[in-house]
Design a protein around this motif. Structure first.
Motif, PDB file in Angstrom:
ATOM      1  N   LYS A 197       0.766  -1.275  -0.123  1.00 62.60           N
ATOM      2  CA  LYS A 197       0.237  -0.100  -0.053  1.00 62.60           C
ATOM      3  C   LYS A 197       0.726   1.064   0.078  1.00 62.60           C
ATOM      4  O   LYS A 197       1.999   1.269   0.787  1.00 62.60           O
ATOM      5  CB  LYS A 197      -0.872  -0.052   1.294  1.00 62.60           C
ATOM      6  CG  LYS A 197      -1.682   1.369   1.285  1.00 62.60           C
ATOM      7  CD  LYS A 197      -2.597   1.429   0.267  1.00 62.60           C
ATOM      8  CE  LYS A 197      -3.469   2.765   0.395  1.00 62.60           C
ATOM      9  NZ  LYS A 197      -4.427   3.148  -0.769  1.00 62.60           N
ATOM     10  N   TYR A 228       0.756   5.860  -0.561  1.00 53.79           N
ATOM     11  CA  TYR A 228       0.237   6.890  -0.755  1.00 53.79           C
ATOM     12  C   TYR A 228       0.939   8.131  -1.554  1.00 53.79           C
ATOM     13  O   TYR A 228       2.085   8.613  -0.951  1.00 53.79           O
ATOM     14  CB  TYR A 228      -0.145   7.694   0.848  1.00 53.79           C
ATOM     15  CG  TYR A 228      -1.043   6.870   1.476  1.00 53.79           C
ATOM     16  CD1 TYR A 228      -2.499   7.025   1.268  1.00 53.79           C
ATOM     17  CD2 TYR A 228      -0.856   5.860   2.484  1.00 53.79           C
ATOM     18  CE1 TYR A 228      -3.451   6.203   2.104  1.00 53.79           C
ATOM     19  CE2 TYR A 228      -1.635   5.066   3.362  1.00 53.79           C
ATOM     20  CZ  TYR A 228      -2.806   5.566   2.924  1.00 53.79           C
ATOM     21  OH  TYR A 228      -3.777   4.673   3.876  1.00 53.79           O
ATOM     22  N   VAL A 284       3.500   2.345   2.579  1.00 55.11           N
ATOM     23  CA  VAL A 284       3.320   2.224   4.164  1.00 55.11           C
ATOM     24  C   VAL A 284       3.211   0.957   4.476  1.00 55.11           C
ATOM     25  O   VAL A 284       3.211   0.623   5.632  1.00 55.11           O
ATOM     26  CB  VAL A 284       2.048   3.081   4.574  1.00 55.11           C
ATOM     27  CG1 VAL A 284       2.221   4.547   4.317  1.00 55.11           C
ATOM     28  CG2 VAL A 284       1.008   2.772   3.731  1.00 55.11           C
ATOM     29  N   LEU A 285       3.022   0.150   3.604  1.00 55.55           N
ATOM     30  CA  LEU A 285       2.987  -1.665   3.644  1.00 55.55           C
ATOM     31  C   LEU A 285       3.835  -2.061   2.326  1.00 55.55           C
ATOM     32  O   LEU A 285       3.574  -1.445   1.451  1.00 55.55           O
ATOM     33  CB  LEU A 285       1.426  -2.117   3.727  1.00 55.55           C
ATOM     34  CG  LEU A 285       0.753  -1.671   4.799  1.00 55.55           C
ATOM     35  CD1 LEU A 285      -0.744  -2.490   4.504  1.00 55.55           C
ATOM     36  CD2 LEU A 285       1.365  -2.204   6.209  1.00 55.55           C
ATOM     37  N   SER A 326      -8.618  -8.892  15.043  1.00 53.66           N
ATOM     38  CA  SER A 326      -8.782  -7.688  14.934  1.00 53.66           C
ATOM     39  C   SER A 326      -7.688  -6.927  14.653  1.00 53.66           C
ATOM     40  O   SER A 326      -6.378  -7.330  14.973  1.00 53.66           O
ATOM     41  CB  SER A 326      -9.410  -7.129  16.291  1.00 53.66           C
ATOM     42  OG  SER A 326      -8.364  -7.091  17.578  1.00 53.66           O
ATOM     43  N   LEU A 327      -7.588  -5.706  14.053  1.00 54.73           N
ATOM     44  CA  LEU A 327      -6.493  -5.052  13.824  1.00 54.73           C
ATOM     45  C   LEU A 327      -6.863  -3.332  13.934  1.00 54.73           C
ATOM     46  O   LEU A 327      -7.887  -2.728  13.331  1.00 54.73           O
ATOM     47  CB  LEU A 327      -5.982  -5.123  12.303  1.00 54.73           C
ATOM     48  CG  LEU A 327      -5.034  -4.171  11.909  1.00 54.73           C
ATOM     49  CD1 LEU A 327      -3.685  -4.766  12.558  1.00 54.73           C
ATOM     50  CD2 LEU A 327      -4.797  -4.418  10.005  1.00 54.73           C
ATOM     51  N   LEU A 328      -6.204  -2.719  15.010  1.00 57.27           N
ATOM     52  CA  LEU A 328      -6.609  -1.415  15.482  1.00 57.27           C
ATOM     53  C   LEU A 328      -5.427  -0.398  14.978  1.00 57.27           C
ATOM     54  O   LEU A 328      -4.213  -0.755  14.872  1.00 57.27           O
ATOM     55  CB  LEU A 328      -6.617  -1.241  16.805  1.00 57.27           C
ATOM     56  CG  LEU A 328      -7.717  -2.275  17.608  1.00 57.27           C
ATOM     57  CD1 LEU A 328      -7.698  -2.153  18.992  1.00 57.27           C
ATOM     58  CD2 LEU A 328      -8.969  -1.794  17.105  1.00 57.27           C
ATOM     59  N   GLY A 329      -5.960   0.611  14.407  1.00 61.05           N
ATOM     60  CA  GLY A 329      -4.865   1.676  13.891  1.00 61.05           C
ATOM     61  C   GLY A 329      -4.692   2.557  15.184  1.00 61.05           C
ATOM     62  O   GLY A 329      -5.204   2.458  16.275  1.00 61.05           O
ATOM     63  N   PRO A 330      -3.682   3.690  14.825  1.00 63.91           N
ATOM     64  CA  PRO A 330      -3.589   4.476  15.922  1.00 63.91           C
ATOM     65  C   PRO A 330      -4.340   5.268  16.725  1.00 63.91           C
ATOM     66  O   PRO A 330      -4.541   5.608  17.650  1.00 63.91           O
ATOM     67  CB  PRO A 330      -2.493   5.578  15.363  1.00 63.91           C
ATOM     68  CG  PRO A 330      -2.310   5.058  14.070  1.00 63.91           C
ATOM     69  CD  PRO A 330      -3.023   3.823  13.666  1.00 63.91           C
ATOM     70  N   ASN A 331      -5.624   5.387  15.829  1.00 62.35           N
ATOM     71  CA  ASN A 331      -6.554   6.100  16.434  1.00 62.35           C
ATOM     72  C   ASN A 331      -7.879   5.294  17.042  1.00 62.35           C
ATOM     73  O   ASN A 331      -8.838   5.789  17.304  1.00 62.35           O
ATOM     74  CB  ASN A 331      -7.360   7.058  15.338  1.00 62.35           C
ATOM     75  CG  ASN A 331      -7.995   6.488  14.137  1.00 62.35           C
ATOM     76  OD1 ASN A 331      -7.893   5.118  14.230  1.00 62.35           O
ATOM     77  ND2 ASN A 331      -8.639   7.119  13.499  1.00 62.35           N
ATOM     78  N   ALA A 341      -9.341   2.839  15.435  1.00 59.51           N
ATOM     79  CA  ALA A 341     -10.252   2.354  14.244  1.00 59.51           C
ATOM     80  C   ALA A 341      -9.919   1.362  13.513  1.00 59.51           C
ATOM     81  O   ALA A 341      -8.693   0.926  13.436  1.00 59.51           O
ATOM     82  CB  ALA A 341     -10.456   3.479  13.319  1.00 59.51           C
TER      83      ALA A 341
END
Length: 54
Positions: free
Chosen positions: A25, A27, A32-33, A47-52, A54
């Motif tokens: 991925k 931008y 970023v990946l 589950s996979l959680l981002g910094p915020n 979400a």
């Protein structure tokens, strides 16, 4: 190198509900990946959680 080593569903006998191999991925020019491999077995909870969160 990741501390997590995903098992290969082709050899473990467990079918993968989600499988990604070599995921990339970006931008614009910023990657970023780069080369992410992921397998989530059927019947598991993941589950996979981002910094915020979400």
């Amino acid at each position: 190198m990741s501390a997590y080593q995903a098992s290969d569903s082709r050899t473990s006998g467990t079918a993968a509900a989600i499988s990604a191999v070599g995921l990339v991925k970006a931008y614009g020019e910023q990657r970023v990946l780069d080369g992410v491999d992921l397998q989530i077995p059927q019947g598991s909870v993941f589950s996979l959680l981002g910094p915020n969160g979400a």
